[in-house]
Enzyme design. Structure first.
Site, PDB file in Angstrom:
ATOM      1  N   ASP A  24       0.844  -1.210   0.000  1.00 40.28           N
ATOM      2  CA  ASP A  24       0.000   0.000   0.000  1.00 40.28           C
ATOM      3  C   ASP A  24       0.875   1.254   0.000  1.00 40.28           C
ATOM      4  OD1 ASP A  24      -2.216   1.654   0.017  1.00 40.28           O
ATOM      5  OD2 ASP A  24      -2.664   1.379   2.142  1.00 40.28           O
ATOM      6  N   LYS A  35       4.622   7.179   0.724  1.00 37.07           N
ATOM      7  CA  LYS A  35       4.467   6.313   1.894  1.00 37.07           C
ATOM      8  C   LYS A  35       5.686   5.432   2.137  1.00 37.07           C
ATOM      9  CE  LYS A  35      -0.566   5.458   2.151  1.00 37.07           C
ATOM     10  NZ  LYS A  35      -1.535   4.333   1.999  1.00 37.07           N
TER      11      LYS A  35
END
Ligand code: CA
Length: 706
Positions: free
Chosen positions: A324, A351
């Site tokens: 993710d 991220k």
């Protein structure tokens, strides 16, 4: 030369050179923008805040210096406005000619007089409550775009709406997504030369990502750019045909993901629009693209022609992403002197924990370094531009449960960064987290709930005080000042919880940021010393902004705890202590004397569950279903946060019939609690009830021990 004009800050510098006397702020007052056009957006005078990141380069730096390191100690509340949505507030307001326009949770819009706080109008697009079940990360909205005499709003249920800025009346509305699928909009549109650019989210819900452009005047769709290819033979565009060979299996049946849910930036000189592309759907490549591959253009930064949506270049931060690790995070443009040469760069802290500096004309990697400890890669190979992966981190390929840092919340999420051209520093709201990635060996795609291919139940936090406290101690956050030229940290302000707020940098040498449980603070941009703070009575996650009216500089921020972290992380959401949601717009100025009302005492229902009755088999089944369908809203391991009902404390726990009706038939759908009849059986929702009873009893026993 003005104090702030220097290489690397082109648009504002040009403005300031033209506006050197008597002082920046005096001049900025004299630029009314009743009709916003390309010139106004590129000039970006400091009194106003005309686009999400203030300027097209999204630096979130304001030259205003009325409030500065010397006098910020005298900052006080000028006015505040209570909001009617007690959910996460993530928006950056716009300010145009003395009026401040904000979006709130549930995609509502409000307009106030920027000096007095008088409410001028409000607009509620009436997003159906059931849409909440399609929102991975709370029913948030991050802001508006402005063009001409209108504002543009993306709504949670996928509409793009043009609103008259004077009256708040809608002018046109266009549905930008297939509303039968798991699409949502939380990001702010941008407008380039009369084209409204809007993306969407939903990569946890089996969608195919894209960004579209609409005519600002009449709402006609002008182009659509898909980020992942359709089935072979169905891709016309060359960039999508080129991407086909980076996928295997039948990804198109699962959506593929790659949603453009937040970041965009624009370089008018190069005429390039930059978009940040999100994670794969599902997360696990074992299911998404079984023989691996880079899976273009997931987790990539892509440059497009804004007039046509034509592909120009891409840089993939995380090839074949399974963690993710979206590259949908803040994209910021600047001109930096690197090795004696002025480079037009694009910067991102996605991220995955690395800070990237790219040549924004070509997409070539200039430098990269990790800004937090990372366990999935040892570095970025400068020859290939690819991460040097740690093979064991590919949890779905090894099949071995693996603790990886950063986790899916990222080392940096949507919270905007800021850039200070004086110190040359980028300020990053950093999360220090890890996550146990575990393959769900029996996964299949469902029409409801997260579709990740990861087993959230197996990784749920155990009711073990020692394990809990060890993980909580390792879960922190910080405001990090990063030197993008040397790729090194210069200073940091450390926080107890990871979920800290967006950032603003100003010509006063200040950096503003909020964090949990309830502080909003100003730091010296050069040293990181906290110079001022105030009690916001709630966690602040949105980015502050600043504006100027009649000789006064104002700093505004939306307060209101929420987003994915308080919803999904269970006990970890309390790392900074219990945080309540008190949703307000707070506006500060020097000598401001307004006061917030005293906080209301919080009433939390006691843990008083019925006794555990489920069989071991039922409890295990309940844990599995809870992890897949309930936990991302009601909290990991049924440990609820402050935003939504804590099911451990629910009066329905002992009433099997009522529980079944609510969870299957959806009588509370208007409040976001949809029925799961298309996905779960009566026996399965009963198993969830029995599991939550067990969890409530475990936590009650822990409370009793204390
Ligand atoms: Ca995601």
């Amino acid at each position: 030369m003005c104090k702030h004009s220097r290489v690397g800050w082109v648009v504002a510098a040009i403005l300031l050179l033209a506006a050197c006397s008597p002082r920046d702020t005096e001049t900025s007052r004299a630029v009314p923008v009743p009709n916003i056009d390309a010139e106004a957006l590129e000039a970006a005078d400091a009194a106003n805040w005309l686009t999400y990141g203030r300027t097209y380069d999204e630096q979130r730096f304001s030259p205003l210096d009325v409030i500065n390191t010397d006098n910020v100690k005298d900052l006080g509340l000028a006015w505040f406005a209570d909001l009617d949505t007690a959910r996460g507030q993530e928006a950056t307001p716009l300010v145009i000619d003395g009026r401040i326009y904000v979006t709130t949770a549930w995609s509502k819009v409000k307009a106030y007089d920027g000096a007095t706080g008088e409410l001028l109008w409000q607009f509620d697009p009436e997003v159906p409550g059931k849409t909440a079940a399609k929102a991975c990360c709370d029913v948030v909205n991050r802001g508006l775009a402005a063009w001409g005499t209108r504002l543009y709003l993306g709504t949670l249920d996928g509409r793009l709406i043009a609103i008259d800025r004077e009256t708040g009346e809608p002018v046109w509305s266009n549905v930008t997504v297939d509303q039968s699928k798991g699409y949502t909009i939380t990001g702010a549109p941008r407008v380039i030369d009369g084209r409204v650019i809007i993306g969407n989210g939903g990569a946890e819900f089996g969608v195919r990502g894209y960004v579209s452009a609409y005519d600002a005047e009449d709402g006609r769709m002008l182009w659509r750019f898909y980020t992942v290819p359709d089935a072979p033979g169905r891709n016309e565009a060359a960039y999508l045909r080129a991407a086909e060979s980076t996928w295997t299996g039948e990804w198109w049946r699962l959506g593929g993901g790659g949603t453009v849910w937040d970041a965009m930036a624009y370089d008018p000189e190069l005429d390039l629009l930059y978009i940040g592309v999100g994670n794969g759907s599902p997360w696990s490549q074992t299911y998404r693209s079984p023989d691996g591959g880079d899976n273009l253009y997931l987790a990539s930064i892509v440059a497009l022609r804004p007039a046509t949506g034509e592909y120009v270049w891409h840089y993939q931060t995380t090839p074949g992403d399974v963690w993710d690790y979206t590259a949908a995070q803040h994209i910021m443009l600047a001109d930096l002197v690197i090795d004696g040469e002025t480079r037009k760069v694009l910067m991102q802290a996605p991220k995955n924990g690395f800070f990237y500096v790219l040549d924004r004309a070509t997409g070539d990697l200039i430098s990269a370094n990790n800004f937090v400890p990372v366990s999935w890669a040892t570095g970025i190979d400068m020859e290939s531009g690819r991460p040097v992966e740690v093979p064991e981190a590919r949890w779905d390929k090894t099949g071995v449960p693996t603790l990886v840092t950063p986790g899916p919340g990222g080392a940096h999420n949507w919270q905007p960064m800021a850039f200070d051209p004086d110190s040359g520093l980028v300020f990053i709201p950093v999360l220090l987290t890890a996550f146990p990635y575990i393959l769900d060996a029996n996964w299949e795609s469902k029409s409801q709930g997260f579709n990740t291919g990861a087993d959230f139940a197996a990784g749920a936090m155990p009711a073990n005080p020692q394990i809990r406290s060890e993980i909580m101690a390792a879960t922190t956050g910080a405001l990090v000042a990063w030197d993008p030229v040397d790729q090194q940290e210069r200073w940091r302000a450390a926080f107890k919880g990871p979920w800290n707020g967006g950032v603003l940098a100003t010509g006063g040498g200040l950096v503003f940021q909020g964090h949990a449980p309830e502080a909003f603070a100003a730091y010296d941009a050069k040293t990181g010393v906290e110079l001022w703070s105030t009690n916001a009575q709630t966690g602040v996650i949105a980015a502050p902004m600043t504006y100027f009216i009649d000789g006064e500089q104002y700093v505004a921020v939306l307060a209101g705890w929420g987003g994915i972290y308080p919803l999904a992380t269970g006990v970890l959401a309390e790392v900074a202590g219990p945080v309540r949601n008190v949703s307000r717009l707070l506006v500060f100025k020097l000598g401001g004397g307004a006061e917030l009302p005293p906080p209301q005492p919080e009433v939390i229902a006691p843990l008083n569950p019925p006794p555990v009755t489920g069989s071991e088999e039922q409890l295990a089944e309940g844990a599995r279903h809870y992890g897949r369908f309930c936990g991302v809203c009601h909290g990991d391991a049924a440990y609820g946060g402050s935003l939504l009902p804590d099911l451990r404390r629910s009066s329905m726990l002992g009433v099997a019939d009522a529980w079944r009706s609510i969870t299957l038939e959806g009588p509370l759908e208007d409040r976001g609690m949809v029925g799961f009849a298309e996905t779960l059986t009566a026996d399965q929702v009963e198993s969830i009830r029995l599991y939550v009873i067990k969890r409530a009893n475990e936590d009650k026993a822990l409370e009793d021990e204390e």
